[in-house]
Design an enzyme around this catalytic site. Structure first.
Site, PDB file in Angstrom:
ATOM      1  N   GLY A  12       0.782  -1.231   0.000  1.00 50.94           N
ATOM      2  CA  GLY A  12       0.000   0.000   0.000  1.00 50.94           C
ATOM      3  C   GLY A  12       0.814   1.281   0.000  1.00 50.94           C
ATOM      4  O   GLY A  12       0.341   2.310   0.479  1.00 50.94           O
ATOM      5  N   MET A  90      -3.935  -6.981  -7.156  1.00 52.34           N
ATOM      6  CA  MET A  90      -3.309  -8.048  -7.933  1.00 52.34           C
ATOM      7  C   MET A  90      -4.294  -9.038  -8.555  1.00 52.34           C
ATOM      8  O   MET A  90      -3.886 -10.091  -9.050  1.00 52.34           O
ATOM      9  CB  MET A  90      -2.283  -8.795  -7.065  1.00 52.34           C
ATOM     10  CG  MET A  90      -1.171  -7.896  -6.530  1.00 52.34           C
ATOM     11  SD  MET A  90      -0.305  -6.944  -7.811  1.00 52.34           S
ATOM     12  CE  MET A  90       0.740  -8.235  -8.486  1.00 52.34           C
ATOM     13  N   HIS A 109       0.855   0.797 -13.045  1.00 53.39           N
ATOM     14  CA  HIS A 109       1.645  -0.380 -13.440  1.00 53.39           C
ATOM     15  C   HIS A 109       3.111   0.020 -13.601  1.00 53.39           C
ATOM     16  O   HIS A 109       3.397   1.046 -14.227  1.00 53.39           O
ATOM     17  CB  HIS A 109       1.087  -0.954 -14.750  1.00 53.39           C
ATOM     18  CG  HIS A 109       1.821  -2.186 -15.185  1.00 53.39           C
ATOM     19  ND1 HIS A 109       1.833  -3.348 -14.426  1.00 53.39           N
ATOM     20  CD2 HIS A 109       2.607  -2.439 -16.267  1.00 53.39           C
ATOM     21  CE1 HIS A 109       2.577  -4.252 -15.044  1.00 53.39           C
ATOM     22  NE2 HIS A 109       3.049  -3.729 -16.156  1.00 53.39           N
TER      23      HIS A 109
HETATM   24  C1  GRF Z   1       3.250  -1.335  -7.505  1.00 53.79           C
HETATM   25  O1  GRF Z   1       4.499  -1.452  -8.138  1.00 53.79           O
HETATM   26  C2  GRF Z   1       2.140  -1.390  -8.518  1.00 53.79           C
HETATM   27  O2  GRF Z   1       2.420  -0.734  -9.697  1.00 53.79           O
HETATM   28  C3  GRF Z   1       2.040  -2.864  -8.747  1.00 53.79           C
HETATM   29  O3  GRF Z   1       2.163  -3.430  -7.466  1.00 53.79           O
HETATM   30  C4  GRF Z   1       2.965  -2.565  -6.669  1.00 53.79           C
HETATM   31  C5  GRF Z   1       2.195  -2.241  -5.426  1.00 53.79           C
HETATM   32  O4  GRF Z   1       2.932  -1.488  -4.499  1.00 53.79           O
HETATM   33  N1  GRF Z   1       0.830  -3.211  -9.461  1.00 53.79           N
HETATM   34  P1  GRF Z   1       2.215  -0.876  -3.229  1.00 53.79           P
HETATM   35  O5  GRF Z   1       1.328  -1.940  -2.605  1.00 53.79           O
HETATM   36  O6  GRF Z   1       1.428   0.330  -3.666  1.00 53.79           O
HETATM   37  O7  GRF Z   1       3.337  -0.506  -2.299  1.00 53.79           O
END
Ligand code: GRF
Length: 195
Positions: A12, A90, A109
């Site tokens: 997050g 995800m 992404h």
């Molecule tokens: C990020 O790199 C996002 O682009 C990818 O998953 C990661 C999540 O990071 N889909 P976080 O949970 O926001 O720290």
């Protein structure tokens, strides 16, 4: 104030960037709910600390993707969002969900448009760099109009150079910093001027 619902699956840090920007009055928006498909997602604690409503919706055995998405859509609808931000979410969403929120779903992404869709995008970019196939990678925020994986029209992107001494850890750190910056600048455009 525009209403944001943020969907997460993990740490997050992108959610945190939105929380910080809202708190600093950099966004004409408020987060009205955070939904996670994993009860262990670290981002849930970040939201709870801010007093933001959190919902955990894990997929149960024998539930179809459509059944899951219909329940998810109900939770999101109840929050009446202007924008739905997939911030490290995800799960691939089906049209059962997407058709109910046309034009409102955006995703972050860690790759440039048309490159490295799906998981492990940073790792794959680093491998491609080592094979001298690319010299840089980047991050993008894009619309999610359909079931395509990380393929929707880009709303913004930021190039991240790769250096010979980069490890997965150092590159990931720069990519995340780029994501946080880009996500806020795209959200500023989408949510309009601060009123
Ligand atoms: C990020 O790199 C996002 O682009 C990818 O998953 C990661 C999540 O990071 N889909 P976080 O949970 O926001 O720290």
């Amino acid at each position: 104030m525009q209403r944001l619902v943020v969907l997460i699956s993990g740490n997050g840090s992108n959610l945190q960037a939105i929380i910080d920007a809202c708190r600093a009055h950099q966004l004409n928006a408020q987060i009205v709910g955070v939904i996670s498909d994993k009860k262990t997602a670290g981002g849930l604690k970040r939201a709870e600390k801010e007093g933001i409503k959190t919902i955990v919706q894990e997929k149960i055995a024998n539930q179809s993707r459509e059944e899951y998405d219909q329940l998810l859509a109900k939770q999101v609808t109840d929050l009446q969002p202007d924008w739905i931000v997939l911030a490290g979410w995800m799960r691939l969403l089906t049209n059962t969900f997407l058709n109910q929120f046309s034009g409102k779903v955006i995703n972050i992404h860690p790759a440039l448009p048309g490159t490295f869709p799906g998981t492990k995008a940073i790792e794959r970019a680093l491998q491609a760099y080592k094979k001298r196939e690319i010299g840089a990678t980047g991050v993008m925020v894009h619309e999610v109009p359909d079931e395509g994986v990380d393929s929707g029209p880009a709303l913004g992107m930021k190039v991240v150079q790769i250096a010979a001494h980069d490890t997965l850890e150092t590159l990931t750190e720069r990519m995340h910093a780029a994501e946080h910056e880009l996500l806020i600048s795209v959200l500023q455009k989408l949510t309009g001027e601060k009123k």
